[in-house]
Structure formats: structure tokens, C-alpha cells
Write a protein that holds these residues in place. Sequence first.
Motif: not given
Length: 102
Positions: A22-24, A27
Motif C-alpha cells: 500500500r501507499g508509498r 507510488d
Amino acid sequence: MEVLVHNLEHGYTVIWYHAALRGRQLDDLGRLANTLGQHPGKVIVTAWDAGHGHFPPRQHVAMAHWSAKAEHREYCRGVSTPAIEAFVKSYPNTDALEPGGR
């Protein structure tokens, strides 16, 4: 899955990620997909469909590339930019079963 296999035949590197990522880290994978390889777009990042099997324990990223002579696979516990960059550079999109295809 069929489209991804077809892409592997044409020199793509596919990077699958486990739903736990998830998240960073997601990205970071997106940025890597846009910048790696000799030809942008020859790296695909996609979520793994558990209906096709399970990741090995404690592994959350899988890289795959089919060269003209062998299949290459590597797993990571998480997003490792150096490991992913090294994998993509080790197996260029020009070394494929059908390198000219899209």
C-alpha cells in the motif's frame, strides 16, 4: 492474465505486487514502471490475482521476464528500487521470444 503472458512474449517485464502492498510502495512501483527500460512502457506493474496462485510467504513483489531462452523470476519482500532496476537491466526487452511485437 492472458494479456500479461502475451506481453511477456514480446519482451515486457511484469512486476506483480501482493494486495498487502500500500501507499508509498505502490507510488514507488508506479514511478519505476514509467522510468525503467530502454523503451518506456515495456515494464508493467499490476496487482496479483490470488485466483492464479499465492505468493511465497513474506514476499510481496514478483518480477518476471521471458527471454528467448529462459524464464526469469525474482521475488522481494517489498519494493526494492535497486533490485527491480537490476532485474530490468539484466533482462532487456530486446531479448524476447517475439521482440518486435507490442
